[in-house]
Design an enzyme around this catalytic site. Structure first.
Site, PDB file in Angstrom:
ATOM      1  N   ASP A 115       0.837  -1.201   0.000  1.00 32.18           N
ATOM      2  CA  ASP A 115       0.000   0.000   0.000  1.00 32.18           C
ATOM      3  C   ASP A 115       0.873   1.253   0.000  1.00 32.18           C
ATOM      4  OD1 ASP A 115      -2.434   1.641   0.472  1.00 32.18           O
ATOM      5  OD2 ASP A 115      -1.552   1.925   2.443  1.00 32.18           O
ATOM      6  N   GLU A 125      -1.934  -5.533  -3.426  1.00 35.04           N
ATOM      7  CA  GLU A 125      -1.025  -4.779  -2.569  1.00 35.04           C
ATOM      8  C   GLU A 125       0.029  -5.687  -1.934  1.00 35.04           C
ATOM      9  OE1 GLU A 125      -3.582  -0.958  -1.003  1.00 35.04           O
ATOM     10  OE2 GLU A 125      -3.893  -2.868   0.025  1.00 35.04           O
TER      11      GLU A 125
END
Length: 246
Positions: free
Chosen positions: A65, A133
């Site tokens: 992320d 992610e």
């Protein structure tokens, strides 16, 4: 002995297929293979390392992320020299929105790699973005920033990041609708309740009222999603008024 040998050969074959398919997505050969196994291990497996630390993709998701956000931020900074901080933040949010990440994960079919005790049909949409992610996190820790940047450029920026398209993209219909209601001094209310349908997963329904009149309804696996669905429908009902020039 032959029985044990057959088991080991079976595991080796599965492992080889996993990394062969993964390499086609990555475009390079992984070095630290354990990172990529972890990137697709669901917490339901309840695995732990020798120190008792959990083995699943959630920590890699955190790293991914951060890397995705920073690389997209740097790209937008270079591409839009006239954009101020607020503009760049809003544009980055559109690229890394949960909805968009879910689409990216689905396009790469990352859920096919997941190891879990839970049926894949039971997962919500967010599993796709979470895996995307976590894969980015594994790439960064395995190969560093440049490989991570190349992967994001190939799979996110080139196919999906168009500045003009992004400028017109709505991230949250609920936020847009509330902003309009407040500006026009209209009352609004989201009446959310648990749905008693026969679905495997719990569902929520919502009735959205504006000026005490029910304008739209929505139903989804979470309150937030149900509200967003109702908001989107209400937005299109009032689109001409909301988007009219000042």
């Amino acid at each position: 002995m032959s029985f044990i040998r057959n088991i080991l050969n079976s595991r080796s074959s599965k492992d080889g297929n996993f990394f062969l398919q993964l390499q086609n997505i990555l475009g390079f050969k992984p070095k630290n293979k354990s990172l990529y196994r972890k990137a697709f291990t669901h917490r339901s497996m309840n695995l732990k390392d020798k120190k008792g630390n959990p083995i699943n993709y959630e920590r890699l998701e955190f790293v991914g992320d951060a890397m995705l956000s920073s690389i997209i931020a740097a790209y937008l900074y270079g591409q839009v020299p006239h954009g101020d901080e607020g503009y760049l933040t809003k544009m980055r949010s559109k690229v890394v929105s949960r909805e968009h990440l879910n689409e990216l994960g689905k396009d790469l079919k990352l859920i096919d790699f997941v190891v879990s005790r839970i049926s894949k049909s039971s997962f919500g949409d967010n599993i796709h973005g979470n895996l995307f992610e976590s894969l980015i996190g594994a790439i960064y820790l395995d190969r560093g920033y440049s490989y991570c940047e190349k992967f994001i450029h190939k799979n996110v920026i080139i196919p999906y990041v168009d500045i003009e398209t992004l400028e017109g993209k709505v991230i949250s219909y609920k936020s847009l609708l509330i902003e309009w209601c407040q500006k026009e001094k209209k009352s609004f209310d989201y009446d959310v309740y648990e749905d008693t349908g026969k679905d495997e997963l719990k569902h929520f329904s919502v009735k959205l009222s504006i000026d005490e009149k029910v304008i739209a309804k929505g139903r989804a696996t979470s309150k937030k999603k149900a509200e967003e669905k109702a908001s989107k429908r209400a937005f299109f009902a009032f689109q001409k008024q909301i988007t009219k020039p000042i």
